[in-house]
Design a protein around this motif. Sequence first.
Motif, mmCIF file in Angstrom:
data_model
loop_
_atom_site.group_PDB
_atom_site.id
_atom_site.type_symbol
_atom_site.label_atom_id
_atom_site.label_comp_id
_atom_site.label_asym_id
_atom_site.label_seq_id
_atom_site.Cartn_x
_atom_site.Cartn_y
_atom_site.Cartn_z
ATOM 1 N N ILE A 227 63.259 35.929 35.642
ATOM 2 C CA ILE A 227 64.205 35.433 34.634
ATOM 3 C C ILE A 227 65.420 34.893 35.368
ATOM 4 C CG2 ILE A 227 65.607 36.037 32.629
ATOM 5 C CD1 ILE A 227 63.724 38.455 32.246
ATOM 6 N N THR A 228 65.814 33.671 35.050
ATOM 7 C CA THR A 228 66.935 33.067 35.764
ATOM 8 C C THR A 228 68.272 33.488 35.167
ATOM 9 O OG1 THR A 228 67.094 31.078 34.380
ATOM 10 C CG2 THR A 228 65.515 31.026 36.202
ATOM 11 N N ALA A 229 69.277 33.563 36.020
ATOM 12 C CA ALA A 229 70.653 33.798 35.590
ATOM 13 C C ALA A 229 71.561 32.953 36.467
ATOM 14 C CB ALA A 229 71.012 35.279 35.700
ATOM 15 N N GLY A 230 72.481 32.228 35.855
ATOM 16 C CA GLY A 230 73.303 31.279 36.588
ATOM 17 C C GLY A 230 74.699 31.770 36.873
ATOM 18 N N MET B 125 71.462 29.290 40.889
ATOM 19 C CA MET B 125 72.780 28.667 40.900
ATOM 20 C C MET B 125 73.000 27.766 42.109
ATOM 21 S SD MET B 125 74.975 32.177 41.712
ATOM 22 C CE MET B 125 74.226 33.159 40.423
ATOM 23 N N GLY B 126 71.936 27.135 42.606
ATOM 24 C CA GLY B 126 72.103 26.180 43.695
ATOM 25 C C GLY B 126 72.806 26.777 44.890
ATOM 26 N N SER B 127 73.996 26.225 45.199
ATOM 27 C CA SER B 127 74.737 26.657 46.386
ATOM 28 C C SER B 127 75.893 27.582 46.062
ATOM 29 C CB SER B 127 75.299 25.426 47.115
ATOM 30 O OG SER B 127 76.280 24.783 46.311
ATOM 31 N N HIS B 128 76.040 27.967 44.798
ATOM 32 C CA HIS B 128 77.189 28.790 44.439
ATOM 33 C C HIS B 128 77.108 30.162 45.088
ATOM 34 C CE1 HIS B 128 77.543 26.182 40.550
ATOM 35 N NE2 HIS B 128 77.716 25.500 41.667
ATOM 36 N N GLY B 129 78.200 30.897 45.032
ATOM 37 C CA GLY B 129 78.244 32.182 45.725
ATOM 38 C C GLY B 129 78.298 32.018 47.221
ATOM 39 N N GLY B 130 78.860 30.874 47.665
ATOM 40 C CA GLY B 130 78.953 30.621 49.095
ATOM 41 C C GLY B 130 77.622 30.325 49.745
ATOM 42 N N PRO C 89 63.319 30.260 32.454
ATOM 43 C CA PRO C 89 64.696 29.773 32.552
ATOM 44 C C PRO C 89 65.500 30.200 31.321
ATOM 45 C CG PRO C 89 63.204 27.977 31.975
ATOM 46 C CD PRO C 89 62.351 29.184 32.224
ATOM 47 N N LEU C 90 66.605 30.864 31.560
ATOM 48 C CA LEU C 90 67.506 31.333 30.498
ATOM 49 C C LEU C 90 68.882 30.788 30.816
ATOM 50 C CD1 LEU C 90 67.726 35.023 29.191
ATOM 51 C CD2 LEU C 90 69.720 33.561 29.444
ATOM 52 N N ASN C 91 69.427 29.996 29.907
ATOM 53 C CA ASN C 91 70.705 29.352 30.224
ATOM 54 C C ASN C 91 71.365 28.810 28.965
ATOM 55 O OD1 ASN C 91 72.737 28.526 31.954
ATOM 56 N ND2 ASN C 91 71.764 26.584 32.496
ATOM 57 N N ARG C 92 72.640 28.534 29.094
ATOM 58 C CA ARG C 92 73.376 27.829 28.038
ATOM 59 C C ARG C 92 73.089 26.336 28.137
ATOM 60 N NH1 ARG C 92 79.521 28.602 28.795
ATOM 61 N NH2 ARG C 92 78.994 27.511 30.716
ATOM 62 N N ILE C 93 72.963 25.701 27.000
ATOM 63 C CA ILE C 93 72.767 24.254 26.926
ATOM 64 C C ILE C 93 74.081 23.630 26.480
ATOM 65 C CG2 ILE C 93 71.529 22.407 25.731
ATOM 66 C CD1 ILE C 93 69.169 24.447 25.490
ATOM 67 N N MET D 38 68.635 23.851 35.316
ATOM 68 C CA MET D 38 68.534 25.121 36.030
ATOM 69 C C MET D 38 67.225 25.215 36.808
ATOM 70 S SD MET D 38 68.875 28.998 34.582
ATOM 71 C CE MET D 38 70.623 29.228 34.949
ATOM 72 N N MET D 39 66.134 24.712 36.224
ATOM 73 C CA MET D 39 64.850 24.709 36.917
ATOM 74 C C MET D 39 64.901 23.859 38.178
ATOM 75 S SD MET D 39 62.600 24.285 33.439
ATOM 76 C CE MET D 39 61.539 23.070 34.220
ATOM 77 N N VAL D 40 65.706 22.799 38.160
ATOM 78 C CA VAL D 40 65.758 21.851 39.275
ATOM 79 C C VAL D 40 66.836 22.248 40.286
ATOM 80 C CG1 VAL D 40 66.119 19.436 39.910
ATOM 81 C CG2 VAL D 40 64.889 20.005 37.795
ATOM 82 N N ILE D 41 68.075 22.276 39.836
ATOM 83 C CA ILE D 41 69.213 22.532 40.731
ATOM 84 C C ILE D 41 69.365 24.022 41.015
ATOM 85 C CG2 ILE D 41 71.687 22.233 41.083
ATOM 86 C CD1 ILE D 41 70.151 19.618 40.984
ATOM 87 N N GLY D 42 69.333 24.848 39.950
ATOM 88 C CA GLY D 42 69.550 26.279 40.131
ATOM 89 C C GLY D 42 68.489 26.934 40.976
ATOM 90 N N LEU D 43 67.227 26.743 40.584
ATOM 91 C CA LEU D 43 66.125 27.359 41.329
ATOM 92 C C LEU D 43 65.838 26.647 42.648
ATOM 93 C CD1 LEU D 43 63.601 28.280 38.480
ATOM 94 C CD2 LEU D 43 64.860 29.857 39.962
#
Length: 426
Positions: A46-49, A80-85, A145-149, A166-171
């Motif tokens: 389950i994804t979380a951003g 979350m892509g590159s977030h969190g450093g 994928p679980l996210n706000r739209i 989220m499927m593309v950039i986040g994951l």
Amino acid sequence: MALPKMARVRQHFDAPTLPDLRFTIREELDRIDVASIVRSGETVAITAGSRGVANIATAVKATVDYLKEIGAKPFVVPAMGSHGGATAEGQRNVLEHYGITETTVGAPVKATMEVVELGKISHGRDSTLPVFMDRYAAEADHVVPLNRIKAHTDFNGSIESGLVKMMVIGLGKQQGANYYHRAFFQYGFENVIMAVGRFVLDTDKIAFGLGLIENAHEQTAKAVAMPAARLIQTERQLLVEAKSLMGRLPFEELDLLIVDFTGKNISGTGMDSNVIGRMMQNFEPEPVKPQILRIFVRDLTEESDGNATGIGLADFTTTRLVDKIDRHATYMNGITALGPQKSKIPFYYDTDREAIEVALETIGLTKPENARVVRIESTLRLTELDISEVLVKDAQLHSNLEVLGDVQPFIFDETDNLLPFASEGH
């Protein structure tokens, strides 16, 4: 300098709210018959951003609980892509900020920056796009994928910020996010996101999606589960609805906007570009409205952990904000997204009073006391705002605005900084 006097006003929005998010999610998962999609014993990522999504921990836990009840083995992955450093520990910490831990949601949180290449897409003449996915997600039987739209801060399209992104950039983690942002330059945001997103859907890795939309008060307005086969169509419909519920500034032309807080938990660009009318995005047109001559940002949220991405959208800021900037996190975000121009440090001053005075010296022939000025807590919180005296008459004629008090001077403390923006409920 004579500064404008300010009055507090309240905006009234159409703001539907879900009374019980957990119950709604269970109803939605029943409606699409998740038990026929996910079998007992199967693993589900389950994804979380990294955005400040309302009730995100509640939504994740409700989904975890449901999947466990049908015998599945859910876990959470930071998407979350590159977030969190751009580190696994940093991304785990971001989720902790939002109340998502193994203890709170009842499932492991598996964080990694490693990716698996699922394949390649032919895209354009003699060009291919690799498709990356978080290693833990790729190893699972299913991904949810679980996210706000919501509206994106960098482009306009039929799909913007939501499940497909989220499927593309986040994951895709840092490697995928950086590659796809490079591809955006040549092929455009929506084209790349849709091409990679469709490839991911075609792998049958996606079991279903869960989309949330929010009202202008940062409250969950709707939760919708969608089978993979209808994910794109449903997200497009929800994006239209989400845009209709967005909070906006009530005036289209301002001399100065004062924003108390910017931060990654508020928007991907620190301040929502749809609210402030500035994108600064390569190869994308600037919004036509609102037209804001100067923007002064006072501080950076604690939840942003020093990531000041988007500070370059402002014209003026403070020394205290600059001192909080984590260069590594900010630079990594800007480089990955190929948007260094958005994170240039504006003119900064030791006090709010000095920054406001300098800003009002740069608005042309308009006298500072007659300037069209608005102060907000953040671009997420637009229910209450302070407006300058010249705007009060317009506010009194505005059907969705309520003037709450008389005009009064800016109130500074003994260090010449504004007192905190005390809005109702915060």
